[in-house]
Design a protein around this motif. Structure first.
Motif, PDB file in Angstrom:
ATOM      1  N   ALA A 104      -2.975   1.975   8.993  1.00 50.00           N
ATOM      2  CA  ALA A 104      -2.039   3.054   8.669  1.00 50.00           C
ATOM      3  C   ALA A 104      -2.491   4.361   9.319  1.00 50.00           C
ATOM      4  O   ALA A 104      -3.653   4.516   9.686  1.00 50.00           O
ATOM      5  N   ASP A 105      -1.552   5.284   9.415  1.00 49.76           N
ATOM      6  CA  ASP A 105      -1.853   6.584  10.028  1.00 49.76           C
ATOM      7  C   ASP A 105      -2.247   7.566   8.934  1.00 49.76           C
ATOM      8  O   ASP A 105      -1.519   8.508   8.621  1.00 49.76           O
ATOM      9  N   GLY A 106      -3.422   7.307   8.320  1.00 47.45           N
ATOM     10  CA  GLY A 106      -3.885   8.188   7.262  1.00 47.45           C
ATOM     11  C   GLY A 106      -4.317   7.403   6.034  1.00 47.45           C
ATOM     12  O   GLY A 106      -4.307   6.168   6.019  1.00 47.45           O
ATOM     13  N   PRO A 107      -4.688   8.117   4.975  1.00 44.37           N
ATOM     14  CA  PRO A 107      -5.189   7.459   3.767  1.00 44.37           C
ATOM     15  C   PRO A 107      -4.079   6.707   3.026  1.00 44.37           C
ATOM     16  O   PRO A 107      -2.906   7.077   3.097  1.00 44.37           O
ATOM     17  N   VAL A 108      -4.478   5.655   2.321  1.00 42.74           N
ATOM     18  CA  VAL A 108      -3.521   4.878   1.525  1.00 42.74           C
ATOM     19  C   VAL A 108      -4.178   4.479   0.210  1.00 42.74           C
ATOM     20  O   VAL A 108      -5.402   4.449   0.083  1.00 42.74           O
ATOM     21  N   VAL A 109      -3.331   4.168  -0.778  1.00 41.56           N
ATOM     22  CA  VAL A 109      -3.772   3.502  -2.000  1.00 41.56           C
ATOM     23  C   VAL A 109      -3.367   2.044  -1.892  1.00 41.56           C
ATOM     24  O   VAL A 109      -2.221   1.739  -1.529  1.00 41.56           O
ATOM     25  N   THR A 110      -4.305   1.146  -2.142  1.00 43.19           N
ATOM     26  CA  THR A 110      -4.018  -0.287  -2.139  1.00 43.19           C
ATOM     27  C   THR A 110      -4.137  -0.810  -3.568  1.00 43.19           C
ATOM     28  O   THR A 110      -4.435  -0.070  -4.501  1.00 43.19           O
ATOM     29  N   PHE A 133       0.859  -1.182   0.000  1.00 46.13           N
ATOM     30  CA  PHE A 133       0.000   0.000   0.000  1.00 46.13           C
ATOM     31  C   PHE A 133       0.895   1.230   0.000  1.00 46.13           C
ATOM     32  O   PHE A 133       2.063   1.180   0.402  1.00 46.13           O
ATOM     33  N   MET A 134       0.355   2.317  -0.489  1.00 48.71           N
ATOM     34  CA  MET A 134       1.104   3.567  -0.616  1.00 48.71           C
ATOM     35  C   MET A 134       0.447   4.642   0.242  1.00 48.71           C
ATOM     36  O   MET A 134      -0.671   5.077  -0.057  1.00 48.71           O
ATOM     37  N   PRO A 135       1.108   5.058   1.311  1.00 49.24           N
ATOM     38  CA  PRO A 135       0.539   6.129   2.143  1.00 49.24           C
ATOM     39  C   PRO A 135       0.426   7.429   1.357  1.00 49.24           C
ATOM     40  O   PRO A 135       1.260   7.737   0.506  1.00 49.24           O
ATOM     41  N   LEU A 136      -0.608   8.169   1.648  1.00 58.59           N
ATOM     42  CA  LEU A 136      -0.834   9.455   0.993  1.00 58.59           C
ATOM     43  C   LEU A 136      -0.824  10.564   2.041  1.00 58.59           C
ATOM     44  O   LEU A 136      -1.570  10.509   3.024  1.00 58.59           O
ATOM     45  N   ALA A 137       0.025  11.555   1.822  1.00 53.82           N
ATOM     46  CA  ALA A 137      -0.019  12.750   2.663  1.00 53.82           C
ATOM     47  C   ALA A 137      -1.213  13.602   2.236  1.00 53.82           C
ATOM     48  O   ALA A 137      -1.808  13.382   1.175  1.00 53.82           O
ATOM     49  N   GLU A 138      -1.554  14.561   3.050  1.00 52.79           N
ATOM     50  CA  GLU A 138      -2.717  15.392   2.725  1.00 52.79           C
ATOM     51  C   GLU A 138      -2.545  16.098   1.386  1.00 52.79           C
ATOM     52  O   GLU A 138      -3.492  16.230   0.608  1.00 52.79           O
ATOM     53  N   ASP A 139      -1.301  16.511   1.076  1.00 56.92           N
ATOM     54  CA  ASP A 139      -1.055  17.179  -0.213  1.00 56.92           C
ATOM     55  C   ASP A 139      -1.273  16.224  -1.383  1.00 56.92           C
ATOM     56  O   ASP A 139      -1.608  16.663  -2.496  1.00 56.92           O
ATOM     57  N   ASP A 140      -1.073  14.925  -1.139  1.00 52.64           N
ATOM     58  CA  ASP A 140      -1.223  13.929  -2.212  1.00 52.64           C
ATOM     59  C   ASP A 140      -2.683  13.717  -2.601  1.00 52.64           C
ATOM     60  O   ASP A 140      -2.966  13.097  -3.634  1.00 52.64           O
ATOM     61  N   LEU A 141      -3.593  14.214  -1.777  1.00 53.47           N
ATOM     62  CA  LEU A 141      -5.023  14.035  -2.043  1.00 53.47           C
ATOM     63  C   LEU A 141      -5.574  15.102  -2.983  1.00 53.47           C
ATOM     64  O   LEU A 141      -6.728  15.012  -3.405  1.00 53.47           O
ATOM     65  N   GLU A 142      -4.721  16.087  -3.312  1.00 50.10           N
ATOM     66  CA  GLU A 142      -5.176  17.190  -4.162  1.00 50.10           C
ATOM     67  C   GLU A 142      -5.675  16.654  -5.510  1.00 50.10           C
ATOM     68  O   GLU A 142      -5.039  15.821  -6.144  1.00 50.10           O
ATOM     69  N   GLY A 143      -6.833  17.131  -5.920  1.00 52.80           N
ATOM     70  CA  GLY A 143      -7.399  16.742  -7.201  1.00 52.80           C
ATOM     71  C   GLY A 143      -8.247  15.497  -7.167  1.00 52.80           C
ATOM     72  O   GLY A 143      -8.925  15.178  -8.153  1.00 52.80           O
ATOM     73  N   ASP A 190     -12.385   9.354   0.510  1.00 52.52           N
ATOM     74  CA  ASP A 190     -13.067   8.555   1.535  1.00 52.52           C
ATOM     75  C   ASP A 190     -12.639   7.088   1.458  1.00 52.52           C
ATOM     76  O   ASP A 190     -12.402   6.437   2.490  1.00 52.52           O
ATOM     77  N   THR A 191     -12.537   6.571   0.246  1.00 53.86           N
ATOM     78  CA  THR A 191     -12.127   5.181   0.071  1.00 53.86           C
ATOM     79  C   THR A 191     -10.689   4.979   0.538  1.00 53.86           C
ATOM     80  O   THR A 191     -10.365   3.973   1.185  1.00 53.86           O
ATOM     81  N   ALA A 192      -9.816   5.940   0.238  1.00 55.25           N
ATOM     82  CA  ALA A 192      -8.420   5.847   0.661  1.00 55.25           C
ATOM     83  C   ALA A 192      -8.299   5.907   2.178  1.00 55.25           C
ATOM     84  O   ALA A 192      -7.471   5.203   2.777  1.00 55.25           O
ATOM     85  N   ARG A 193      -9.116   6.732   2.829  1.00 54.37           N
ATOM     86  CA  ARG A 193      -9.087   6.799   4.288  1.00 54.37           C
ATOM     87  C   ARG A 193      -9.586   5.479   4.897  1.00 54.37           C
ATOM     88  O   ARG A 193      -9.014   4.981   5.869  1.00 54.37           O
ATOM     89  N   ALA A 194     -10.655   4.932   4.323  1.00 52.59           N
ATOM     90  CA  ALA A 194     -11.172   3.646   4.820  1.00 52.59           C
ATOM     91  C   ALA A 194     -10.132   2.555   4.633  1.00 52.59           C
ATOM     92  O   ALA A 194      -9.965   1.678   5.504  1.00 52.59           O
ATOM     93  N   ALA A 195      -9.420   2.574   3.505  1.00 52.66           N
ATOM     94  CA  ALA A 195      -8.374   1.578   3.269  1.00 52.66           C
ATOM     95  C   ALA A 195      -7.236   1.739   4.270  1.00 52.66           C
ATOM     96  O   ALA A 195      -6.659   0.754   4.744  1.00 52.66           O
TER      97      ALA A 195
END
Length: 671
Positions: free
Chosen positions: A210-216, A182-192, A199-204
């Motif tokens: 993880a401590d925050g949203p991720v891409v799986t 999985f790839m953690p996303l910082a808040e700046d990475d959520l832009e766009g 919401d899906t990334a936060r649930a994942a």
């Protein structure tokens, strides 16, 4: 205490009592069930009476009831809610089961009885369904190697056992890679990113701890991330991880496994007298020969590639306008295709998605089944194998038809993809039994859960398979439901997808998650107008996979499947910005078992029929024409494998179709 897997289930509709079954029950239950099945088979093979349809074929149909119960429960949870214990059990069970069924198929005394019936079949006075079951039983024994003797017989058993182990390893390696990355996303990475992706990334992230949203690597998350993230660097990282599944080196690498599987399949085919595994596998399908499959795929490949090349030029120009002086890459395609779709069709998926609530799409699939086939769906409150699952009783005119179970949400314990299976198939022999059918998907969780249009199509697709199981009306379980030719099995599922595109269905069920307002007519029209958008890309990634699958099995097994994959893609001129839908190391359709091996083409073979079959409705009274619906149930959905697939389709449509309807439906037909 009595093992709950082996008891008579005093539950509603005799559904497995998941609330009292533990992982510790599986191994002892399997041992007991295998021993019972072995005794039943031995009794049939050594029967003193002369072979008859009743004491041989029907006896085989009735044997193994306890084994069916154990395996249906185990493989349901092993695929949809795995854990380390279940994965270990799967590794243990695979060679045991392969050896057990190989022992049956190579039982010379048993085959002698089946063969005697086959040779005297014209004197037995069998009905059409009995005659079909006898043919399939005899053919199954022959194709399993029952006529082999000596060293060849022994080698066939070794091959089957090894293939079972390798298929399990391939699946578990793939699941391990999907679960680990999985790839953690910082808040700046959520832009766009649209809110539903965030919401899906936060649930994942919550699910991964993880401590925050991720891409799986769940398709329901990674695809929208690739569609919407303006960060090319993050898209590249995510895409490369996605396509590297099963090819990361170490213990979970599937490349050597794929090579061994292909070699063993070729050896198996040679032992049975076939030139190649493709010749062996396709003999029982509608296509019959590798040449027929290749002709179909190439007739679609050329217009699809031409469309994809033209689309690639448009997307590359869009990328240059963004100031990126580079070649269009596979991690760019979905992002710029989505921007193009928004511009050309004025269709924003972030605005569209709230209209496709999971619960409303389930209701839509049920409502279509009610209008077409008179089915009613009543929620059931029963213990199931995971809290996400839900169940319904299916009735018609007050009569119980089936139990339907839906397991819709992605989770780390579930293998990727979507599928339909029957925990119990319909049959009338040795006693009537109604089916218990499961649809498993990997949609992103949410409150409410929102689907993409492709997700909604997947839901309808799998429910089409479920209808094939639920409406089955045959005597013998071996030909029930989806027990049909592989290139016919996708017809009901792909055909049912068409009802999602019916305007009156969307007008009623596509309502906004917050306001409850129905989808606006102009947006609905845009959805329908865009239904063939990016079809060059979708067709190319699919057909490339099907051609590679065919090449793997049509001729000598390749020493290095990855080299063979490159050779095939180079030969057909694969566009550089598109990859195979399923590259070899994660091509579970082909390597997790024999099901779609040399058969991935079957989705397109079935699509030729489904496009033509829906046209039959349009030519009649429309999508819900009662006469066409009745004919569909009578000739296809209720008949299982009781007749040859081509005969069933001709009975429904009056003829076999050509490829023109498919090309038109995909928007690839010449103007």
């Amino acid at each position: 205490m009595t093992n709950p897997l082996l008891q008579d289930w005093a539950t509603p509709f005799q559904i497995a009592p998941f609330d009292v079954i533990s992982d510790a029950d599986f191994a002892p239950a399997l041992d007991t069930a295998l021993a019972a099945h072995r005794s039943e088979i031995d009794a049939i093979a050594t029967c003193d009476e002369a072979p008859s349809f009743a004491n041989t074929i029907e006896a085989l149909e009735a044997a193994g009831a306890d084994l069916d119960k154990v395996l249906s429960v185990f493989f349901t949870v092993a695929g949809a809610d795995s854990n380390p214990t279940r994965e270990d059990l799967q590794r243990q069970f695979s060679p045991i089961l392969a050896a057990h069924f190989s022992e049956i198929s190579s039982n010379k005394a048993l085959f002698s009885r089946v063969n005697a019936l086959w040779e005297t079949r014209e004197t037995l006075g069998l009905g059409p369904e009995q005659d079909r079951v006898l043919m399939l039983t005899h053919r199954g024994f022959v194709r399993a190697g029952a006529a082999l003797t000596g060293a060849e017989d022994a080698r066939m058993k070794e091959i089957k056992a090894r293939l079972a182990v390798l298929g399990t390893e391939f699946t578990q390696n793939l699941l391990a890679d999907e679960r680990a990355w999985f790839m953690p996303l910082a808040e700046d990475d959520l832009e766009g990113l649209p809110e539903f992706v965030v919401d899906t990334a936060r649930a994942a992230g919550d699910e991964k701890g993880a401590d925050g949203p991720v891409v799986t690597l769940s398709r329901s998350l990674i695809v929208p991330f690739l569609q919407f993230s303006p960060r090319r660097d993050l898209r590249k990282t995510a895409f490369e991880a996605w396509v590297a599944r099963g090819a990361n080196g170490g213990q979970t690498d599937n490349r050597a496994i794929a090579a061994e599987i292909l070699s063993l399949r070729q050896e198996r085919a040679k032992l049975l007298g076939y030139e190649s595994f493709a010749d062996f596998k396709l003999e029982t399908e509608m296509a019959k020969t590798p040449a027929a499959v290749r002709d179909l795929l190439m007739s679609v490949w050329e217009p699809a590639r031409a469309q994809a090349d033209a689309d690639a030029a448009r997307l590359a120009e869009m990328m240059r306008k963004d100031g990126i002086n580079d070649d269009l890459a596979p991690w760019d395609w979905r992002y710029y295709a989505e921007k193009r779709r928004a511009a050309e069709h004025d269709l924003d998926e972030a605005e569209l998605k709230p209209y496709f609530q999971l619960d409303r799409m389930i209701a839509a699939s049920f409502a279509c089944a009610q209008r077409l086939f008179g089915l009613q769906f009543k929620p059931l409150d029963i213990p199931l194998y995971h809290p996400d699952c839900r169940a319904w009783e299916v009735t018609r005119n007050g009569e119980h038809i089936a139990v339907f179970i839906g397991d819709y949400f992605a989770r780390g314990s579930k293998r990727s993809g979507a599928w339909c299976s029957a925990m119990r198939s319909q049959a009338k022999f040795p006693k009537p039994q109604a089916p218990i059918v499961i649809n498993v998907c990997n949609f992103a969780k949410g409150d409410p859960a929102l689907l993409s249009y492709d997700d909604a199509r997947t839901l309808f697709h799998e429910f089409g398979h479920a209808l094939h199981q639920m409406l089955s009306d045959v005597t013998y379980e071996s030909i029930s439901g989806t027990s049909v030719a592989r290139d016919f099995v996708e017809l009901p599922s792909q055909l049912y997808e068409h009802w999602l595109d019916v305007p009156e269905v969307l007008s009623e069920f596509a309502v906004h998650a917050e306001t409850g307002a129905p989808i606006p007519p102009d947006m609905l029209q845009k959805v329908l107008d865009a239904s063939t958008f990016d079809m060059g890309f979708q067709t190319v990634e699919y057909v490339a996979s099907a051609l590679v699958d065919l090449a793997f099995h049509d001729g000598p097994a390749p020493a290095d499947p990855m080299d063979k994959q490159r050779e095939v893609l180079d030969a057909i001129g694969m566009p550089p910005a598109i990859t195979m839908r399923h590259a070899t190391p994660h091509f579970a359709h082909v390597f997790a078992g024999d099901g779609y091996s040399s058969g991935y083409y079957s989705y397109m073979w079935s699509e030729v029929m489904d496009a033509d079959a829906f046209a039959a409705f349009e030519e009649a009274g429309g999508a819900f024409d009662p006469e066409r619906a009745s004919a569909l149930e009578r000739h296809i959905l209720s008949t299982g494998g009781s007749s040859d697939a081509a005969e069933l389709y001709i009975a429904f449509r009056g003829r076999l179709p050509g490829v023109d309807a498919l090309l038109k439906g995909r928007g690839l037909a010449a103007e």
